[in-house]
Design a protein around this motif. Sequence first.
Motif, mmCIF file in Angstrom:
data_model
loop_
_atom_site.group_PDB
_atom_site.id
_atom_site.type_symbol
_atom_site.label_atom_id
_atom_site.label_comp_id
_atom_site.label_asym_id
_atom_site.label_seq_id
_atom_site.Cartn_x
_atom_site.Cartn_y
_atom_site.Cartn_z
ATOM 1 N N ALA A 19 0.809 -1.746 -0.074
ATOM 2 C CA ALA A 19 0.122 -0.357 0.083
ATOM 3 C C ALA A 19 0.276 1.083 -0.448
ATOM 4 N N ALA A 20 1.821 1.835 0.752
ATOM 5 C CA ALA A 20 2.334 2.474 0.829
ATOM 6 C C ALA A 20 3.312 3.122 -0.824
ATOM 7 N N THR A 21 3.898 1.329 -1.570
ATOM 8 C CA THR A 21 3.876 2.280 -2.598
ATOM 9 C C THR A 21 3.515 2.202 -3.445
ATOM 10 N N LYS A 22 1.639 1.622 -3.652
ATOM 11 C CA LYS A 22 1.143 2.465 -4.243
ATOM 12 C C LYS A 22 0.553 3.320 -4.060
ATOM 13 N N ASN A 23 1.059 4.058 -2.858
ATOM 14 C CA ASN A 23 0.643 5.019 -2.156
ATOM 15 C C ASN A 23 1.129 6.285 -3.138
ATOM 16 N N ASN A 24 2.759 6.152 -3.191
ATOM 17 C CA ASN A 24 3.748 6.943 -3.612
ATOM 18 C C ASN A 24 3.470 7.057 -4.923
ATOM 19 N N LEU A 25 2.755 5.927 -5.932
ATOM 20 C CA LEU A 25 2.779 5.889 -6.932
ATOM 21 C C LEU A 25 1.408 6.755 -7.752
ATOM 22 N N THR A 26 0.352 6.832 -6.671
ATOM 23 C CA THR A 26 -0.569 7.308 -6.862
ATOM 24 C C THR A 26 -0.212 8.998 -7.031
ATOM 25 N N ARG A 27 0.468 9.043 -5.557
ATOM 26 C CA ARG A 27 1.155 10.984 -5.542
ATOM 27 C C ARG A 27 1.901 11.271 -6.219
ATOM 28 N N LEU A 28 2.491 10.799 -6.822
ATOM 29 C CA LEU A 28 3.207 10.637 -8.103
ATOM 30 C C LEU A 28 2.409 11.545 -9.768
ATOM 31 N N LEU A 29 1.182 10.288 -9.581
ATOM 32 C CA LEU A 29 0.365 10.538 -10.511
ATOM 33 C C LEU A 29 -0.598 11.336 -10.771
ATOM 34 N N MET A 30 -1.175 12.338 -9.722
ATOM 35 C CA MET A 30 -1.682 12.703 -9.744
ATOM 36 C C MET A 30 -1.516 14.349 -9.206
ATOM 37 N N HIS A 31 0.231 14.834 -9.127
ATOM 38 C CA HIS A 31 0.265 15.701 -8.623
ATOM 39 C C HIS A 31 0.916 16.177 -10.099
ATOM 40 N N GLY A 32 0.858 17.987 -10.389
ATOM 41 C CA GLY A 32 0.796 18.992 -11.081
ATOM 42 C C GLY A 32 0.193 18.853 -12.718
ATOM 43 N N LYS A 33 0.295 19.457 -13.348
ATOM 44 C CA LYS A 33 -0.386 19.768 -14.457
ATOM 45 C C LYS A 33 -0.798 18.549 -15.200
ATOM 46 N N LEU A 34 -0.422 17.785 -14.750
ATOM 47 C CA LEU A 34 -0.226 16.401 -15.560
ATOM 48 C C LEU A 34 -0.806 15.592 -14.651
ATOM 49 N N GLY A 35 -1.352 16.234 -13.452
ATOM 50 C CA GLY A 35 -2.261 15.228 -12.493
ATOM 51 C C GLY A 35 -3.304 14.374 -12.741
ATOM 52 N N GLY A 36 -3.440 12.880 -13.058
ATOM 53 C CA GLY A 36 -4.292 12.339 -13.326
ATOM 54 C C GLY A 36 -4.742 11.630 -14.745
ATOM 55 N N THR A 37 -3.667 12.414 -15.378
ATOM 56 C CA THR A 37 -4.194 11.644 -16.963
ATOM 57 C C THR A 37 -3.106 10.648 -17.266
ATOM 58 N N GLY A 38 -2.508 10.303 -16.083
ATOM 59 C CA GLY A 38 -1.614 8.927 -16.258
ATOM 60 C C GLY A 38 -0.423 9.401 -16.572
ATOM 61 N N LYS A 39 0.136 10.917 -17.593
ATOM 62 C CA LYS A 39 1.486 10.960 -17.918
ATOM 63 C C LYS A 39 1.856 11.461 -17.087
ATOM 64 N N LEU A 40 3.585 11.777 -17.313
ATOM 65 C CA LEU A 40 4.598 12.715 -16.160
ATOM 66 C C LEU A 40 5.098 13.073 -16.963
ATOM 67 N N LEU A 41 5.855 13.835 -16.135
ATOM 68 C CA LEU A 41 6.847 14.735 -17.245
ATOM 69 C C LEU A 41 8.079 15.260 -15.563
ATOM 70 N N ILE A 42 8.834 15.001 -15.295
ATOM 71 C CA ILE A 42 9.890 15.171 -14.559
ATOM 72 C C ILE A 42 11.175 15.441 -14.470
ATOM 73 N N LEU A 43 11.449 16.433 -13.940
ATOM 74 C CA LEU A 43 13.085 17.383 -13.880
ATOM 75 C C LEU A 43 14.171 16.176 -13.602
ATOM 76 N N PRO A 44 15.055 16.457 -13.690
ATOM 77 C CA PRO A 44 16.308 15.682 -13.505
ATOM 78 C C PRO A 44 17.507 16.705 -13.183
ATOM 79 N N VAL A 45 18.438 16.774 -12.551
ATOM 80 C CA VAL A 45 19.180 17.693 -12.567
ATOM 81 C C VAL A 45 20.788 16.902 -11.899
ATOM 82 N N ASP A 46 21.037 15.949 -12.125
ATOM 83 C CA ASP A 46 21.982 14.930 -11.444
ATOM 84 C C ASP A 46 23.365 15.547 -12.806
ATOM 85 N N GLN A 47 23.053 16.405 -13.632
ATOM 86 C CA GLN A 47 24.156 16.743 -15.028
ATOM 87 C C GLN A 47 24.962 17.004 -14.211
#
Length: 305
Positions: free
Chosen positions: A19-47
Amino acid sequence: MKLTPQVKRILENYEADNAATKNNLTRLLMHGKLGGTGKLLILPVDQGMEHGPARSFAANPAAYDPHYHYQMAIDAGLSAYAAPLGALECGAFTYGSQIPTILKLNNANSLNDVKNQAITGSVKEALRLGCIGIGYTIYPGSDYCYEQMDILQNLIQEAKDAGLLAVVWSYPRGGPFLDKAGETAVDICAYAAHIAAQMGAHIIKVKPPSDHLCLGAAKKVYEDQKIDISTLAKRTEHIMQSAFAGRRLVLFSGGEQTSEETLFNTFQGLNDGGASGAIIGRNTFQRKREDALAMLDKIINIFKS
Protein backbone atom coordinates in the motif's frame (compact mmCIF):
# COMPACT_ATOMS: atom_id res chain seq x y z
CA MET A 1 -8.06 12.60 -3.53
CA LYS A 2 -10.33 11.05 -6.14
CA LEU A 3 -8.44 8.89 -8.63
CA THR A 4 -9.06 9.23 -12.33
CA PRO A 5 -9.78 6.16 -14.50
CA GLN A 6 -6.33 6.57 -16.12
CA VAL A 7 -4.53 6.41 -12.77
CA LYS A 8 -6.65 3.49 -11.58
CA ARG A 9 -5.71 1.51 -14.69
CA ILE A 10 -2.01 2.17 -14.10
CA LEU A 11 -2.18 1.17 -10.43
CA GLU A 12 -3.79 -2.14 -11.42
CA ASN A 13 -0.62 -3.01 -13.36
CA TYR A 14 1.47 -3.03 -10.15
CA GLU A 15 -0.06 -6.11 -8.58
CA ALA A 16 2.76 -7.08 -6.20
CA ASP A 17 3.32 -3.73 -4.49
CA ASN A 18 2.34 -2.82 -0.95
CA ALA A 19 0.00 0.00 0.00
CA ALA A 20 2.82 2.43 0.80
CA THR A 21 4.42 2.01 -2.63
CA LYS A 22 1.09 2.38 -4.38
CA ASN A 23 0.36 5.50 -2.35
CA ASN A 24 3.65 7.02 -3.51
CA LEU A 25 2.88 6.07 -7.11
CA THR A 26 -0.55 7.63 -6.71
CA ARG A 27 0.95 10.83 -5.30
CA LEU A 28 3.27 11.04 -8.30
CA LEU A 29 0.55 10.37 -10.87
CA MET A 30 -1.87 12.86 -9.31
CA HIS A 31 0.63 15.71 -8.88
CA GLY A 32 1.17 18.75 -11.08
CA LYS A 33 -0.44 19.89 -14.31
CA LEU A 34 -0.44 16.36 -15.69
CA GLY A 35 -1.99 15.00 -12.51
CA GLY A 36 -4.65 12.40 -13.24
CA THR A 37 -3.81 12.04 -16.94
CA GLY A 38 -1.57 9.00 -16.51
CA LYS A 39 1.34 10.99 -17.95
CA LEU A 40 4.44 12.28 -16.15
CA LEU A 41 6.95 15.08 -16.70
CA ILE A 42 9.93 14.97 -14.33
CA LEU A 43 12.87 17.36 -13.89
CA PRO A 44 16.19 15.50 -13.36
CA VAL A 45 19.23 17.49 -12.27
CA ASP A 46 22.19 15.13 -11.93
CA GLN A 47 24.16 16.79 -14.73
CA GLY A 48 26.43 18.76 -12.39
CA MET A 49 27.78 15.47 -11.10
CA GLU A 50 27.76 13.76 -14.50
CA HIS A 51 29.20 16.53 -16.70
CA GLY A 52 30.63 19.15 -14.32
CA PRO A 53 29.14 22.36 -12.91
CA ALA A 54 30.21 24.82 -15.60
CA ARG A 55 29.11 22.60 -18.48
CA SER A 56 25.77 22.17 -16.77
CA PHE A 57 24.95 25.55 -15.26
CA ALA A 58 27.12 28.35 -16.70
CA ALA A 59 24.59 29.01 -19.49
CA ASN A 60 22.11 29.99 -16.75
CA PRO A 61 24.06 30.80 -13.54
CA ALA A 62 20.93 30.80 -11.37
CA ALA A 63 20.87 27.03 -11.89
CA TYR A 64 23.97 26.51 -9.73
CA ASP A 65 21.53 26.81 -6.77
CA PRO A 66 19.51 23.62 -6.05
CA HIS A 67 16.65 25.81 -4.78
CA TYR A 68 16.30 27.09 -8.36
CA HIS A 69 15.43 23.61 -9.62
CA TYR A 70 12.99 22.86 -6.84
CA GLN A 71 11.20 26.15 -7.48
CA MET A 72 11.15 25.74 -11.26
CA ALA A 73 9.70 22.25 -11.00
CA ILE A 74 7.00 23.54 -8.65
CA ASP A 75 6.19 26.64 -10.72
CA ALA A 76 6.07 24.62 -13.94
CA GLY A 77 3.64 22.15 -12.38
CA LEU A 78 5.88 19.16 -13.01
CA SER A 79 5.23 15.70 -11.65
CA ALA A 80 8.48 15.38 -9.65
CA TYR A 81 12.07 16.52 -9.19
CA ALA A 82 14.93 13.98 -9.24
CA ALA A 83 18.49 14.72 -8.08
CA PRO A 84 21.48 13.32 -6.16
CA LEU A 85 21.77 13.45 -2.39
CA GLY A 86 23.45 16.83 -1.91
CA ALA A 87 21.06 18.78 -4.12
CA LEU A 88 17.97 17.30 -2.47
CA GLU A 89 19.38 17.97 1.00
CA CYS A 90 19.68 21.67 0.11
CA GLY A 91 15.93 22.13 -0.25
CA ALA A 92 14.26 19.17 1.42
CA PHE A 93 12.71 21.22 4.24
CA THR A 94 11.74 24.27 2.16
CA TYR A 95 10.27 22.45 -0.81
CA GLY A 96 9.89 18.75 0.03
CA SER A 97 6.19 18.97 0.83
CA GLN A 98 5.44 20.91 -2.37
CA ILE A 99 6.62 18.40 -4.96
CA PRO A 100 7.41 14.67 -5.03
CA THR A 101 11.16 13.99 -5.07
CA ILE A 102 13.29 11.09 -6.26
CA LEU A 103 16.77 10.44 -4.89
CA LYS A 104 19.26 9.36 -7.57
CA LEU A 105 21.34 6.66 -5.89
CA ASN A 106 24.24 6.37 -8.33
CA ASN A 107 26.21 8.73 -10.52
CA ALA A 108 29.13 8.86 -12.91
CA ASN A 109 31.49 11.76 -13.59
CA SER A 110 33.33 13.00 -16.66
CA LEU A 111 36.81 12.72 -15.15
CA ASN A 112 37.13 9.19 -16.54
CA ASP A 113 35.49 7.17 -19.30
CA VAL A 114 34.68 4.01 -17.34
CA LYS A 115 31.16 2.83 -18.17
CA ASN A 116 30.18 2.56 -14.52
CA GLN A 117 28.60 4.59 -11.72
CA ALA A 118 29.32 4.98 -8.02
CA ILE A 119 26.69 4.60 -5.29
CA THR A 120 26.02 8.13 -4.00
CA GLY A 121 22.90 7.65 -1.90
CA SER A 122 20.77 5.06 -0.13
CA VAL A 123 17.18 4.00 0.46
CA LYS A 124 17.58 5.12 4.07
CA GLU A 125 18.54 8.62 2.93
CA ALA A 126 15.61 8.70 0.50
CA LEU A 127 13.29 8.00 3.42
CA ARG A 128 15.00 10.64 5.55
CA LEU A 129 14.46 13.23 2.83
CA GLY A 130 10.80 12.32 2.36
CA CYS A 131 11.27 11.07 -1.20
CA ILE A 132 8.66 9.01 -3.01
CA GLY A 133 11.28 6.88 -4.71
CA ILE A 134 14.83 6.11 -5.74
CA GLY A 135 16.54 6.40 -9.11
CA TYR A 136 19.35 4.24 -10.43
CA THR A 137 21.23 4.01 -13.74
CA ILE A 138 22.31 0.81 -15.44
CA TYR A 139 24.44 0.53 -18.58
CA PRO A 140 23.29 -2.66 -20.34
CA GLY A 141 26.12 -3.83 -22.58
CA SER A 142 28.94 -2.38 -20.48
CA ASP A 143 31.61 -4.46 -18.77
CA TYR A 144 30.00 -3.51 -15.45
CA CYS A 145 26.36 -4.22 -16.33
CA TYR A 146 26.01 -7.41 -14.29
CA GLU A 147 27.49 -5.79 -11.20
CA GLN A 148 25.13 -2.84 -11.69
CA MET A 149 22.17 -5.18 -12.06
CA ASP A 150 23.12 -7.10 -8.90
CA ILE A 151 23.22 -3.85 -6.92
CA LEU A 152 19.98 -2.66 -8.49
CA GLN A 153 18.12 -5.84 -7.56
CA ASN A 154 19.03 -5.38 -3.91
CA LEU A 155 18.13 -1.68 -3.98
CA ILE A 156 14.76 -2.33 -5.62
CA GLN A 157 13.91 -4.96 -3.02
CA GLU A 158 14.91 -2.57 -0.21
CA ALA A 159 12.96 0.30 -1.78
CA LYS A 160 9.80 -1.76 -2.23
CA ASP A 161 10.00 -3.03 1.35
CA ALA A 162 10.21 0.60 2.45
CA GLY A 163 7.25 1.65 0.30
CA LEU A 164 9.29 3.57 -2.28
CA LEU A 165 9.20 3.57 -6.06
CA ALA A 166 12.12 2.39 -8.20
CA VAL A 167 12.96 4.49 -11.26
CA VAL A 168 15.57 2.96 -13.57
CA TRP A 169 17.60 4.91 -16.11
CA SER A 170 18.40 2.13 -18.66
CA TYR A 171 21.12 3.43 -20.98
CA PRO A 172 22.87 0.82 -23.14
CA ARG A 173 26.53 1.77 -23.35
CA GLY A 174 29.91 0.18 -24.08
CA GLY A 175 30.63 -3.42 -24.94
CA PRO A 176 31.52 -4.95 -28.31
CA PHE A 177 28.09 -4.48 -29.92
CA LEU A 178 27.36 -0.82 -29.21
CA ASP A 179 28.74 2.13 -31.11
CA LYS A 180 27.31 5.62 -30.56
CA ALA A 181 24.49 5.05 -33.05
CA GLY A 182 23.68 1.75 -31.37
CA GLU A 183 22.94 3.43 -28.04
CA THR A 184 19.68 4.86 -29.44
CA ALA A 185 18.89 2.11 -31.98
CA VAL A 186 15.28 1.02 -31.65
CA ASP A 187 16.15 -2.63 -30.98
CA ILE A 188 18.61 -1.58 -28.26
CA CYS A 189 16.20 0.89 -26.59
CA ALA A 190 13.49 -1.78 -26.59
CA TYR A 191 15.91 -4.27 -25.05
CA ALA A 192 16.95 -1.69 -22.41
CA ALA A 193 13.32 -1.02 -21.46
CA HIS A 194 12.61 -4.74 -21.17
CA ILE A 195 15.68 -5.34 -18.98
CA ALA A 196 14.61 -2.57 -16.58
CA ALA A 197 11.06 -3.94 -16.45
CA GLN A 198 12.37 -7.43 -15.67
CA MET A 199 14.54 -5.98 -12.88
CA GLY A 200 11.38 -4.75 -11.14
CA ALA A 201 11.38 -1.06 -12.05
CA HIS A 202 8.14 0.84 -11.53
CA ILE A 203 9.24 3.55 -13.96
CA ILE A 204 11.76 3.20 -16.79
CA LYS A 205 13.75 5.93 -18.50
CA VAL A 206 15.21 5.39 -21.97
CA LYS A 207 16.30 7.60 -24.84
CA PRO A 208 14.03 8.36 -27.81
CA PRO A 209 14.77 5.58 -30.31
CA SER A 210 16.14 6.09 -33.81
CA ASP A 211 15.20 3.87 -36.77
CA HIS A 212 18.66 2.26 -36.67
CA LEU A 213 18.88 -1.48 -35.95
CA CYS A 214 22.06 -2.51 -34.17
CA LEU A 215 22.09 -6.24 -33.51
CA GLY A 216 22.22 -8.55 -36.53
CA ALA A 217 20.02 -11.26 -35.03
CA ALA A 218 17.44 -8.69 -33.95
CA LYS A 219 17.50 -6.97 -37.34
CA LYS A 220 16.44 -10.21 -39.03
CA VAL A 221 13.47 -10.56 -36.68
CA TYR A 222 12.39 -6.95 -37.21
CA GLU A 223 12.50 -7.46 -40.96
CA ASP A 224 10.88 -10.92 -40.99
CA GLN A 225 8.09 -9.88 -38.62
CA LYS A 226 7.65 -6.54 -40.40
CA ILE A 227 7.86 -4.54 -37.16
CA ASP A 228 7.04 -0.96 -38.14
CA ILE A 229 9.79 1.42 -37.00
CA SER A 230 9.25 4.02 -39.72
CA THR A 231 8.22 6.89 -37.42
CA LEU A 232 9.04 7.96 -33.89
CA ALA A 233 5.45 7.21 -32.89
CA LYS A 234 5.72 3.63 -34.19
CA ARG A 235 9.11 3.16 -32.52
CA THR A 236 7.67 4.47 -29.25
CA GLU A 237 4.78 2.01 -29.52
CA HIS A 238 7.35 -0.76 -29.80
CA ILE A 239 9.28 0.46 -26.74
CA MET A 240 6.05 0.52 -24.73
CA GLN A 241 5.21 -2.97 -26.01
CA SER A 242 8.63 -4.15 -24.82
CA ALA A 243 7.87 -2.87 -21.29
CA PHE A 244 5.33 -5.62 -20.63
CA ALA A 245 2.85 -4.42 -23.26
CA GLY A 246 2.60 -1.03 -21.57
CA ARG A 247 2.16 -2.38 -18.04
CA ARG A 248 5.14 -0.34 -16.91
CA LEU A 249 5.54 3.43 -17.13
CA VAL A 250 8.21 4.41 -19.65
CA LEU A 251 9.59 7.95 -19.78
CA PHE A 252 11.89 9.31 -22.45
CA SER A 253 14.83 11.66 -22.03
CA GLY A 254 15.08 15.14 -23.49
CA GLY A 255 18.81 14.82 -24.24
CA GLU A 256 21.24 17.63 -24.89
CA GLN A 257 19.98 21.16 -25.38
CA THR A 258 18.34 21.59 -28.75
CA SER A 259 15.82 23.87 -30.46
CA GLU A 260 12.29 24.13 -29.14
CA GLU A 261 10.90 23.02 -32.51
CA THR A 262 12.96 19.82 -32.40
CA LEU A 263 11.91 19.16 -28.81
CA PHE A 264 8.22 19.70 -29.51
CA ASN A 265 8.34 17.44 -32.57
CA THR A 266 10.09 14.75 -30.53
CA PHE A 267 7.60 14.89 -27.68
CA GLN A 268 4.68 14.92 -30.10
CA GLY A 269 5.99 11.73 -31.69
CA LEU A 270 6.53 10.15 -28.28
CA ASN A 271 3.04 11.07 -27.14
CA ASP A 272 1.50 9.79 -30.38
CA GLY A 273 3.23 6.48 -29.69
CA GLY A 274 1.79 6.18 -26.19
CA ALA A 275 4.79 7.23 -24.10
CA SER A 276 4.11 7.67 -20.39
CA GLY A 277 5.86 11.04 -20.48
CA ALA A 278 9.37 12.45 -20.26
CA ILE A 279 12.29 13.29 -18.01
CA ILE A 280 13.79 16.54 -19.26
CA GLY A 281 16.73 18.38 -17.66
CA ARG A 282 19.31 20.36 -19.64
CA ASN A 283 16.74 21.63 -22.12
CA THR A 284 15.03 23.41 -19.22
CA PHE A 285 17.59 24.69 -16.73
CA GLN A 286 20.09 25.81 -19.37
CA ARG A 287 17.47 28.25 -20.67
CA LYS A 288 16.30 31.43 -18.98
CA ARG A 289 13.66 30.70 -16.38
CA GLU A 290 10.80 32.39 -18.24
CA ASP A 291 11.71 30.61 -21.48
CA ALA A 292 11.97 27.26 -19.69
CA LEU A 293 8.58 27.69 -18.02
CA ALA A 294 6.92 28.59 -21.31
CA MET A 295 8.53 25.62 -23.03
CA LEU A 296 7.53 23.20 -20.28
CA ASP A 297 3.95 24.43 -20.46
CA LYS A 298 3.85 23.57 -24.17
CA ILE A 299 5.32 20.13 -23.49
CA ILE A 300 2.71 19.54 -20.79
CA ASN A 301 -0.02 20.45 -23.26
CA ILE A 302 1.41 17.97 -25.80
CA PHE A 303 1.18 15.13 -23.27
CA LYS A 304 -2.26 16.29 -22.13
CA SER A 305 -3.51 15.88 -25.68
